[in-house]
Design a protein around this motif. Structure first.
Motif, mmCIF file in Angstrom:
data_model
loop_
_atom_site.group_PDB
_atom_site.id
_atom_site.type_symbol
_atom_site.label_atom_id
_atom_site.label_comp_id
_atom_site.label_asym_id
_atom_site.label_seq_id
_atom_site.Cartn_x
_atom_site.Cartn_y
_atom_site.Cartn_z
ATOM 1 N N ASP A 37 0.643 -1.100 0.004
ATOM 2 C CA ASP A 37 -0.104 0.159 0.082
ATOM 3 C C ASP A 37 1.014 1.224 0.009
ATOM 4 O OD1 ASP A 37 -2.331 1.387 -0.181
ATOM 5 O OD2 ASP A 37 -2.462 1.532 2.255
ATOM 6 N N ALA A 38 0.451 2.303 -0.737
ATOM 7 C CA ALA A 38 1.231 3.634 -0.870
ATOM 8 C C ALA A 38 0.320 4.532 -1.313
ATOM 9 C CB ALA A 38 2.548 3.385 -1.838
ATOM 10 N N ASP A 39 0.722 5.671 -1.252
ATOM 11 C CA ASP A 39 0.039 6.962 -2.026
ATOM 12 C C ASP A 39 0.397 6.926 -3.489
ATOM 13 O OD1 ASP A 39 -0.817 9.335 -2.761
ATOM 14 O OD2 ASP A 39 0.144 10.692 -1.401
ATOM 15 N N TRP A 40 -0.289 5.996 -4.118
ATOM 16 C CA TRP A 40 -0.126 5.568 -5.405
ATOM 17 C C TRP A 40 -0.182 6.856 -6.330
ATOM 18 C CZ3 TRP A 40 2.158 1.566 -5.165
ATOM 19 C CH2 TRP A 40 1.922 0.559 -4.321
ATOM 20 N N PRO A 41 -0.939 7.809 -6.079
ATOM 21 C CA PRO A 41 -0.799 9.255 -6.946
ATOM 22 C C PRO A 41 0.429 9.744 -6.905
ATOM 23 C CG PRO A 41 -2.828 9.175 -6.075
ATOM 24 C CD PRO A 41 -2.159 8.086 -5.345
ATOM 25 N N ALA A 42 1.244 9.979 -5.496
ATOM 26 C CA ALA A 42 2.174 10.507 -5.338
ATOM 27 C C ALA A 42 3.406 9.706 -6.184
ATOM 28 C CB ALA A 42 2.580 10.453 -3.838
ATOM 29 N N VAL A 43 3.608 8.323 -6.033
ATOM 30 C CA VAL A 43 4.398 7.369 -6.896
ATOM 31 C C VAL A 43 4.354 7.845 -8.128
ATOM 32 C CG1 VAL A 43 5.036 5.178 -7.270
ATOM 33 C CG2 VAL A 43 3.863 5.851 -4.928
ATOM 34 N N ASP A 69 10.996 2.894 -22.823
ATOM 35 C CA ASP A 69 10.731 1.814 -22.009
ATOM 36 C C ASP A 69 11.810 1.606 -20.957
ATOM 37 O OD1 ASP A 69 8.285 1.296 -23.093
ATOM 38 O OD2 ASP A 69 8.583 -0.363 -24.002
ATOM 39 N N GLU A 70 13.314 1.418 -21.527
ATOM 40 C CA GLU A 70 14.188 1.332 -20.961
ATOM 41 C C GLU A 70 14.511 2.323 -19.558
ATOM 42 O OE1 GLU A 70 18.082 0.328 -22.810
ATOM 43 O OE2 GLU A 70 16.926 -1.005 -24.221
ATOM 44 N N LEU A 71 14.078 3.820 -20.031
ATOM 45 C CA LEU A 71 14.434 5.014 -19.252
ATOM 46 C C LEU A 71 13.380 4.893 -18.050
ATOM 47 C CD1 LEU A 71 15.327 7.834 -21.524
ATOM 48 C CD2 LEU A 71 16.802 6.641 -19.924
ATOM 49 N N HIS A 72 12.053 4.559 -18.507
ATOM 50 C CA HIS A 72 11.002 4.216 -17.567
ATOM 51 C C HIS A 72 11.201 3.376 -16.491
ATOM 52 C CE1 HIS A 72 7.414 5.997 -20.164
ATOM 53 N NE2 HIS A 72 7.849 7.124 -19.137
ATOM 54 N N ARG A 73 11.868 1.910 -17.087
ATOM 55 C CA ARG A 73 12.221 1.033 -16.072
ATOM 56 C C ARG A 73 13.362 1.387 -15.059
ATOM 57 N NH1 ARG A 73 12.450 -4.468 -14.785
ATOM 58 N NH2 ARG A 73 13.447 -4.445 -12.858
ATOM 59 N N THR A 74 14.294 2.140 -15.525
ATOM 60 C CA THR A 74 15.190 2.650 -14.487
ATOM 61 C C THR A 74 14.588 3.774 -13.354
ATOM 62 O OG1 THR A 74 16.949 2.698 -16.100
ATOM 63 C CG2 THR A 74 17.383 4.045 -14.375
ATOM 64 N N MET A 75 13.899 4.526 -14.149
ATOM 65 C CA MET A 75 13.022 5.550 -13.150
ATOM 66 C C MET A 75 12.243 4.982 -12.145
ATOM 67 S SD MET A 75 12.114 8.748 -15.777
ATOM 68 C CE MET A 75 11.824 7.831 -17.344
ATOM 69 N N LEU A 76 11.446 3.947 -12.758
ATOM 70 C CA LEU A 76 10.622 2.973 -11.697
ATOM 71 C C LEU A 76 11.313 2.454 -10.636
ATOM 72 C CD1 LEU A 76 7.921 1.811 -11.065
ATOM 73 C CD2 LEU A 76 8.814 -0.065 -12.753
ATOM 74 N N ASP A 77 12.302 1.879 -10.863
ATOM 75 C CA ASP A 77 13.343 1.234 -9.884
ATOM 76 C C ASP A 77 13.526 2.289 -8.756
ATOM 77 O OD1 ASP A 77 13.198 -1.234 -11.230
ATOM 78 O OD2 ASP A 77 14.930 -1.289 -12.068
ATOM 79 N N GLU A 78 13.999 3.386 -9.111
ATOM 80 C CA GLU A 78 14.432 4.548 -8.382
ATOM 81 C C GLU A 78 13.132 5.056 -7.472
ATOM 82 O OE1 GLU A 78 17.797 6.681 -11.561
ATOM 83 O OE2 GLU A 78 15.891 7.588 -10.776
ATOM 84 N N VAL A 79 11.999 5.132 -8.107
ATOM 85 C CA VAL A 79 10.828 5.526 -7.504
ATOM 86 C C VAL A 79 10.404 4.602 -6.303
ATOM 87 C CG1 VAL A 79 8.531 6.180 -7.505
ATOM 88 C CG2 VAL A 79 10.048 7.140 -8.979
ATOM 89 N N LEU A 80 10.568 3.282 -6.628
ATOM 90 C CA LEU A 80 10.122 2.107 -5.914
ATOM 91 C C LEU A 80 10.858 2.031 -4.579
ATOM 92 C CD1 LEU A 80 8.925 -0.507 -8.212
ATOM 93 C CD2 LEU A 80 7.615 1.225 -7.066
ATOM 94 N N ALA A 81 12.345 2.441 -4.920
ATOM 95 C CA ALA A 81 13.109 2.404 -3.773
ATOM 96 C C ALA A 81 12.844 3.702 -2.843
ATOM 97 C CB ALA A 81 14.664 2.314 -4.088
#
Length: 233
Positions: A37-43, A69-81
């Motif tokens: 669970d998280a503040d999904w709009p903020a994520v 797509d590759e940039l999105h994946r890098t950004m996603l990993d950073e945000v999830l962390a």
């Protein structure tokens, strides 16, 4: 069509699609599957805010070109962390990157493109998304473009002037007869510097909380750059 416009190219993320509610919904669904669970709009917002810095890195030569797509994946990993969401597995992360292939269109986008399709003006995407991404997005969202063009074709990103000029070259129209349609002023400013005509589409809800969109068909208006007005839908 008046003013000698032969083709119109469209920004997609924000201009034609509601990326924020679409991505927020996919994050929330993935979170439920993973028991998170998280503040999904903020994520979603944090993910999107990494977009421009990532593109600037490529345009400056600081980082090599990679598909979005590759940039999105890098950004996603950073945000999830950042949000303590490291429990998302590999499959969830791959599907979240593909959420950008499944964005929902704004309510006025489909009828607007249909109206344009009835004219002699060619319509095409001109987005930083890759050709595969844009093709899948347009198909699932029902966006009826005549052609799919992408910054990927020149292995760069907007606002690189080559993106706009290559679109004109591929569509075989003079830049002054090509209209760039977007809700982002910096995109339009770069297109204008490359010699294109520009039309501004206001999207005040791109970053705002989402009320239920009106089904009324609002007018798309031109930027002060040109005295042209998108037909009311």
């Amino acid at each position: 069509m008046s003013l000698g416009i032969e083709a119109a190219v469209f920004d997609v993320f924000g201009t034609m699609t509601d990326w924020r509610s679409s991505v927020t919904g996919e994050l929330a669904s993935a979170g439920r599957r993973a028991g998170l669970d998280a503040d999904w709009p903020a994520v979603a917002d944090a993910w999107r805010r990494r977009y421009r810095p990532a593109l600037r890195g490529v345009l400056s030569g600081e980082t090599p070109y990679r598909p979005l797509d590759e940039l999105h994946r890098t950004m996603l990993d950073e945000v999830l962390a950042e949000f303590g969401l490291d429990a998302f597995g590999e499959e969830d992360r791959r599907e979240l990157v593909r959420a950008w292939h499944r964005l929902r269109a704004w309510p006025d986008a489909l009828p607007g493109l249909e109206l344009l399709h009835e004219s002699e003006v060619i319509s095409a995407t001109l987005s930083n998304g890759g050709v595969g991404l844009l093709t899948r997005l347009a198909k699932q969202a029902g966006l009826r473009f005549d052609c799919v063009l992408s910054a990927e074709l020149v292995r760069s990103y907007k606002p690189d002037p080559r993106v706009y000029l290559t679109a004109a070259e591929l569509l075989q129209v003079e830049p002054r007869r090509l209209l760039m349609v977007a809700c982002h002023p910096d995109d339009l400013a770069a297109a204008a510097r490359a010699g294109l005509r520009t039309a501004f589409v206001p999207r005040p809800l791109e970053w705002a909380p989402r009320p239920i969109p009106s089904r009324r068909r609002p007018a798309w208006t031109s930027s002060p750059r040109i005295s042209w007005t998108w037909p009311a839908f």
